[in-house]
Design an enzyme around this catalytic site. Structure first.
Site, mmCIF file in Angstrom:
data_model
loop_
_atom_site.group_PDB
_atom_site.id
_atom_site.type_symbol
_atom_site.label_atom_id
_atom_site.label_comp_id
_atom_site.label_asym_id
_atom_site.label_seq_id
_atom_site.Cartn_x
_atom_site.Cartn_y
_atom_site.Cartn_z
ATOM 1 N N ASP A 1 -2.606 -30.175 -19.345
ATOM 2 C CA ASP A 1 -3.554 -29.523 -17.997
ATOM 3 C C ASP A 1 -4.864 -30.674 -18.165
ATOM 4 O OD1 ASP A 1 -2.405 -27.529 -18.381
ATOM 5 O OD2 ASP A 1 -3.588 -25.552 -19.378
ATOM 6 N N ARG B 1 -15.830 -21.366 -29.307
ATOM 7 C CA ARG B 1 -16.230 -22.171 -28.513
ATOM 8 C C ARG B 1 -17.741 -22.206 -28.417
ATOM 9 N NH1 ARG B 1 -11.522 -22.848 -28.394
ATOM 10 N NH2 ARG B 1 -9.670 -22.488 -27.347
ATOM 11 N N ASP C 1 -12.311 -17.575 -22.139
ATOM 12 C CA ASP C 1 -12.965 -19.111 -22.951
ATOM 13 C C ASP C 1 -14.053 -19.237 -21.896
ATOM 14 O OD1 ASP C 1 -9.906 -20.329 -24.648
ATOM 15 O OD2 ASP C 1 -11.962 -18.654 -25.369
ATOM 16 N N SER D 1 2.103 -19.161 -26.586
ATOM 17 C CA SER D 1 0.437 -19.984 -26.112
ATOM 18 C C SER D 1 -0.789 -19.734 -27.823
ATOM 19 C CB SER D 1 -0.613 -19.245 -25.344
ATOM 20 O OG SER D 1 -1.632 -19.797 -25.089
#
Length: 469
Positions: free
Chosen positions: A83, A164, A193, A245
């Protein structure tokens, strides 16, 4: 934390101008592997004459406008996976900008960091900046949450949620240093996120523009991303792909996707990474003493350690005893439910120790109020509101009421379980001379009769009304 220098100052255009052939670049990148999603990757070129310089129209020139407008310089949260590798040229093509990749080391492991500079530049970035945030992450984010007792929906110890804001804060700092006018991330439009990153950007620099490609582009999945890479002659990650994931940092490792998408399915034994199967854990228990000062862990078995070192050691100890596995269905901030499996060995140990020590140092009313506030604290962290004044005010409350939470807790680890063996504190509110069944001078048992009469008066009056007394 001070800005670390970029790994290299050479530009991608310099690479192209030297006419490096496909075979040479493949050789340079042959040893690359790893991404934050747990995918092992090697990069190959889709075209022998792949143009990586800023001059190519296909990738967009930093000197001109892109298809969607014009930005000067964008700092991209970069992992090295498919990505973010595609996002680099997409940003250049659509916004005509220079792309500075940023990677935060929050304890995802050395394999996840290997070869990132080459990957970033092969995708068209001007540079890669890496910051080691492990100590800051544990000291300024994990330990305050631990002190607060923050747990989301009864189970989740907020591993991704805490990581984050520390990453996004560092991105804001990097953007200021390199003179960027925008930041970008690879979060999807379905996840939490995106909110966590962007609320941090808003709080720390509201003038920064935010680009979220997954909410803009036509790419729908992995095959589309690979096709985009081929079309634009950029390196394509050819991966030995994990079916899950994953997100990993020093606090935890999360697993989502594949069979876990059905909550009825039991996780497979070979899925776990940080923890052994409790059935295979040692047949002898291990005792572990955790030292705590004012609600913050400071030592393991009497040895004082830095925050990150302490957590790393507990991860290793807890992992070999199968401690810290958790499977839950949670409510995402965006409204949908999701199922995830988490491994948090060191965090599970610290959570048990901190809560147990509070049983000695906090009175009933304080514990109840702390637990009530902890629920809202966890909700704010989960929702990305780390820099919200409300959370900061709650943290001041937590810091104040845990001033006396100092002492040690000995835990017994055995085949996935954590049980308390002992707890000690110089500030303990437990008094053996009062709690003992023997009659003492402070507590007169006869006083209980009057207390019960008054405490039970509302119940007694209601019963009298019902019975017509």
């Amino acid at each position: 934390m001070a800005q670390l220098p970029a790994l290299s100052s050479s530009s991608v255009s310099q690479i192209s101008s030297h006419g490096i052939k496909k075979s040479r670049i493949q050789s340079m990148l042959a040893d690359e592997h790893g991404s934050p999603s747990g995918i092992a990757e090697d990069f190959v070129l889709t075209n022998e004459k792949a143009e990586l310089s800023g001059k190519t129209d296909a990738l967009g020139s930093p000197n001109g406008s892109g298809k969607r407008g014009k930005l000067n310089k964008v700092v991209l949260a970069y992992s090295g996976g498919l990505d973010t590798s595609v996002i680099v040229p997409w940003l250049r093509e659509n916004y005509g900008c220079e792309v500075v990749c940023f990677t935060a080391d929050v304890g995802q492991g050395l394999m996840e960091m290997d070869g990132l500079e080459k990957k970033a530049k092969a995708s068209g970035a001007s540079q890669l900046i890496i910051k080691d945030l492990k100590e800051e992450f544990v000291r300024e984010y994990i330990f305050p949450c631990l002190r607060a007792g923050a747990v989301y929906e009864r189970k989740y110890l907020l591993g991704t949620s805490m990581a984050r804001p520390v990453i996004a804060k560092a991105m804001v700092d990097v953007a200021k240093t390199v003179g960027a006018d925008a930041v970008s991330h690879g979060c999807t439009g379905k996840g939490n996120d995106q909110v966590r990153f962007e609320l941090t950007f808003f709080a720390l620099n509201p003038e920064l523009k935010v680009v979220a490609p997954w909410r803009e582009w036509e790419i729908q999945g992995r095959e589309d991303a690979i096709e985009y890479a081929k079309k634009h002659n950029i390196p394509v990650p050819v991966s030995k792909r994990s079916i899950y994931s994953r997100d990993r940092n020093l606090w935890h490792l999360s697993h989502e996707g594949d069979i876990l998408e059905d909550p009825a399915n039991e996780p497979k034994k070979d899925m776990y990474v940080l923890t052994v199967d409790p059935e295979d854990a040692p047949n002898q228990p291990e005792y572990l003493e955790i030292g705590i000062v004012s609600g913050i862990p400071v030592s393991v078995n009497g040895k004082e350690l830095s925050p990150a070192s302490l957590l790393s050691e507990l991860n290793e100890i807890g992992g070999r005893h199968g401690v810290g596995r958790m499977d839950m269905v949670e409510n995402r901030l965006v409204g949908m439910k999701s199922r995830g499996v988490y491994e948090t060995p060191g965090g599970t140990i610290l959570h048990a120790a901190a809560r147990e020590l509070e049983s000695l140092t906090l009175d009933r009313e304080t514990i109840q109020m702390k637990d009530m506030i902890a629920l809202k604290y966890a909700e704010l962290v989960y929702a990305g509101r780390w820099f919200d004044p409300l959370r900061e005010s709650m943290d001041a409350f937590m810091e104040k009421i845990t001033e006396t939470t100092t002492g040690s807790v000995t835990l017994k680890l055995y085949k996935g379980s954590v049980t308390v063996a002992s707890r000690r504190s110089p500030n303990s509110l437990y008094r053996e001379d009062i709690s003992s069944f023997e009659t003492g001078s402070v507590y007169n048992q006869a006083d209980a009769a009057g207390f019960i009469q008054l405490y039970g008066l509302p119940i007694r009056v209601r019963a009298m009304l019902e019975k017509g007394v």
